[in-house]
Design an enzyme around this catalytic site. Sequence first.
Site, mmCIF file in Angstrom:
data_model
loop_
_atom_site.group_PDB
_atom_site.id
_atom_site.type_symbol
_atom_site.label_atom_id
_atom_site.label_comp_id
_atom_site.label_asym_id
_atom_site.label_seq_id
_atom_site.Cartn_x
_atom_site.Cartn_y
_atom_site.Cartn_z
ATOM 1 N N HIS A 373 33.887 50.950 46.365
ATOM 2 C CA HIS A 373 34.208 50.217 45.129
ATOM 3 C C HIS A 373 32.986 49.802 44.321
ATOM 4 O O HIS A 373 33.139 49.054 43.352
ATOM 5 C CB HIS A 373 34.997 48.953 45.441
ATOM 6 C CG HIS A 373 36.381 49.210 45.924
ATOM 7 N ND1 HIS A 373 37.463 49.305 45.091
ATOM 8 C CD2 HIS A 373 36.857 49.401 47.171
ATOM 9 C CE1 HIS A 373 38.557 49.521 45.802
ATOM 10 N NE2 HIS A 373 38.206 49.597 47.078
ATOM 11 N N LYS A 564 36.498 37.827 33.543
ATOM 12 C CA LYS A 564 36.108 38.590 34.728
ATOM 13 C C LYS A 564 35.055 37.766 35.459
ATOM 14 O O LYS A 564 34.574 36.766 34.923
ATOM 15 C CB LYS A 564 35.536 39.966 34.347
ATOM 16 C CG LYS A 564 34.483 39.912 33.242
ATOM 17 C CD LYS A 564 33.964 41.293 32.873
ATOM 18 C CE LYS A 564 34.868 42.095 31.967
ATOM 19 N NZ LYS A 564 35.325 43.334 32.526
ATOM 20 N N ARG A 565 34.698 38.167 36.683
ATOM 21 C CA ARG A 565 33.628 37.451 37.361
ATOM 22 C C ARG A 565 32.366 37.454 36.495
ATOM 23 O O ARG A 565 32.126 38.388 35.722
ATOM 24 C CB ARG A 565 33.343 38.132 38.709
ATOM 25 C CG ARG A 565 34.392 37.853 39.752
ATOM 26 C CD ARG A 565 34.496 36.392 40.097
ATOM 27 N NE ARG A 565 33.347 35.931 40.830
ATOM 28 C CZ ARG A 565 33.370 35.531 42.101
ATOM 29 N NH1 ARG A 565 34.505 35.532 42.781
ATOM 30 N NH2 ARG A 565 32.267 35.118 42.693
ATOM 31 N N LYS A 570 27.861 42.715 34.009
ATOM 32 C CA LYS A 570 29.038 42.693 33.141
ATOM 33 C C LYS A 570 28.691 42.193 31.739
ATOM 34 O O LYS A 570 29.477 42.293 30.816
ATOM 35 C CB LYS A 570 30.135 41.821 33.757
ATOM 36 C CG LYS A 570 30.673 42.390 35.080
ATOM 37 C CD LYS A 570 31.731 41.482 35.686
ATOM 38 C CE LYS A 570 32.161 41.880 37.081
ATOM 39 N NZ LYS A 570 33.142 42.986 37.119
ATOM 40 N N THR A 672 39.571 46.820 36.168
ATOM 41 C CA THR A 672 41.035 46.889 36.140
ATOM 42 C C THR A 672 41.553 45.959 35.044
ATOM 43 O O THR A 672 42.633 46.191 34.494
ATOM 44 C CB THR A 672 41.649 46.493 37.493
ATOM 45 O OG1 THR A 672 40.963 45.335 37.978
ATOM 46 C CG2 THR A 672 41.522 47.613 38.507
ATOM 47 N N LYS A 676 44.704 46.095 32.104
ATOM 48 C CA LYS A 676 45.709 45.050 31.842
ATOM 49 C C LYS A 676 45.719 44.678 30.357
ATOM 50 O O LYS A 676 46.776 44.461 29.763
ATOM 51 C CB LYS A 676 45.424 43.815 32.705
ATOM 52 C CG LYS A 676 45.552 44.110 34.197
ATOM 53 C CD LYS A 676 44.927 43.028 35.077
ATOM 54 C CE LYS A 676 44.723 43.559 36.495
ATOM 55 N NZ LYS A 676 43.878 42.677 37.329
#
Length: 838
Positions: A373, A564-565, A570, A672, A676
């Site tokens: 992952h 998100k985290r 990111k 993911t 969504k």
Amino acid sequence: MTTFEQVPVFQCEFEDDRTGLSKETIKRALADNLFYIQGKVPATATPNDYYMALAYTVRDRMLQRWFKTTEVYTKKGVKVVSYLSAEFLLGPHLSNNLINLGIYDLVRQVVEESGLDFVQLREIEEEPGLGNGGLGRLAACYMDSLSTLEIPAIGYGIRYEFGIFDQEIRDGWQVEITDKWLHLGNPWEIPRLEETIEVKFGGRTEAYYDEKCRYRVRWIPDKVVKGVPYDTPISGYNVNTVNTLRLWKAEAPESFEFQAFNVGDYYGAVNRKVVSENITKVLYPNDELMKGKELRLEQQYFFVSCSLQDMIRLHLQKGESLETFHQSFAVQLNDTHPSIGVAELMRLLVDEYEIEWDQAWQITQNTFGYTNHTLLPEALEKWTLSLFKNLLPRHLQIIYEINQRFLGQVRAKYPNDSDRLARLSLIDESGEKYVRMANLASVGSHAINGVAALHTELLKRDVLGDFHELWPEKFSNKTNGVTPRRWIVVSNPLLANLITRKIGVDWISHLEDLKQLEAFIEDAEFRREWRQTKQDIKGYLATYIKENHGIEVNPESLFDVQVKRLHEYKRQHLNVLHIITLYKRIKDNPNIEITPRTFIFGGKAAPGYFMAKLIIKLINSVGDVVNNDPDVRDRLKVVFLPDYNVRFGQRVYPAADLSEQISTAGKEASGTGNMKFAMNGALTIGTLDGANIEIREEVGEENFFLFGLTTEQVYELKSKGYNPWDYYHNNPQLKQVIDLISSGFFSHGDTNLFRPLVDSLLYHDPYMLFADYQSYIDAQDQVNQAYRDQEHWTRMSILNAARMGKFSSDRAILEYCQEIWNAVPVKIELEEYIQGRA
Ligand code: GL2
């Protein structure tokens, strides 16, 4: 033993209180559960008591299906998928189960007719936060799809007493609060005390010859811990299948302590009890960061050993021999966290069941599949030999044996290639010695997969490149997916209803059907309804933000969301650079035409990740200035919503206009959240990273805001020598933004507060924000233009949702079943006298 047919309730001819679906029966069941389970009457019942009574009423209606499902799986010839995951981020159960059982509206009506507030009861449920982020949530989506597709499956994991911490924001900083999800009881789980399993730790090994003069090894542990299974039913949508999620809790075996008590070492015995039970106390809150903590390896081994022993027990109960174990179970390793399972299955087969090594190895390889992952080097798990040897001495020997045989094969294929040998070895010997868990998982599995097309390609090229050269046939891609039940039907009923009115209900289990919405794209009335739906949902979120956080946001503004985290890769701080750029434009020209935007952030930072916490502080500090500056005239708002979790995700994905998927190319394995958002009609601004690439392919490049370097360009620039100063000096806009942060403008004149962040960008910028800055700003300017043409925006929004069929977790699970697990659906039939669905 009572057999299925002997349970009296199955012979009831009248509508049973625990299965019946008439309004009257459900009403009676609620009262019954309130009294007999909670021990309360309305005069003394709290809202939680009512919630519990409601949850039991729903669970009762799943039990027969659950029982029947379990029974069918014990039949010979049924292959069961076993999903091994250290994390399952389930989210609230109630609504999801009501939807899957087809009784949401009915139950809601009954609750309301009973004078109770359904929404209040629904919101009381504590969500099981047994995961950090995407990886754990993926496991939960996959459990939903396995049940919906009627695939025999069991999820195995850890019943953490404390899940992911609750986040509060104080003075702009993250504060962590322990998550007490079990404090009022958990109506969804059933402990199965009689199926407890023992797990050994520590001690030493001893060689001996058995009665047939065969060389054997026995493990003499110095600690034994009990694993108690807690089972949670996982319902499928519109089918009778109810699979099991079995989570293990660690307990001290009392008998083990008798001796200590007898010799008077009372405190020693109590202490050992506490230490044993610590194993499943708390979820490690690091997302994508490996920290070599002994307790973490204990957790991993504990749940994996319990699970494999459980599977062996079930297999033997079928009357099968262990030679066919891999025909009963396909075991998927969700990342390397459960990869010790490779050595543990070998130990069980060889040491405990006396199977020859070669055959045991065949069984093991045929049993396991491994999903990787992440490509981040800091996330790759490795354990020092000393830690490993102390905790799992027998496993270390087994790993050495596996390694020796494996490297023998490599040597035969690539003679005189010691570098290759060193890279492939299960033991890292470049400095301090480590066991490499990704190598163990790769060697011990027959299938290895990445979670998006780009990620799989990069895995094959870099992280697992040598394994790919050795066994190209083991590798495949399984692009992630998410469940439309939770992420559209439960979370966005308004949109779900609109879609169903247009194309019927089949899309809920066949998401490709959303394509049919494209036929309505020229229908102005449909577009109006679509727009109105989004508007209404944004209105709800605005009210929620006002009521819970005191910030007024304009529901007409563009809702730009990044949840998100928190992680530097990111790039939440790139988003902040854009906000400051817009702010600066307003300050320079207060009457500038600007598309009003609300920037919404949410996400937790690992408690020890200083830079991520500083980014949270920066978001809040910029928000304080922007939100309170009269020149802005409410055209920009910045809100950081604390404690982002599944429940909040359900609230925010449907309300987004713009989805921020802005990681440095090559860093986000899949994502993911990106799926969504788009399913709910948000447009994406994103890089060519992870599944963004495939989302863009599906929705069409004209319906996606692309920016930034490609993975190749990132590598190229890095290898040429990346210098962030060049960008700083050559881009006046960027320079102004960075200087504004450095000057203390957002920190009450404190020039030190954000220095670590600014210096990291100026001197290293490992995630290349500066290189992507201008391209990002340009793409955001295009977003502004596009949003002004609401008709066009609505068309793009509809097309995004309509073309998201590929990203259903049903598609992903089907691929795993066909290409890795060799698993097929098994219909669960219910006897006629059991009530059917509503
Ligand atoms: C992750 C990846 O970072 C994320 O991109 C991916 O979508 C999920 C699920 O495959 O897995 N890897 C990881 O360690 N975490 C993730 O979210 N925590």
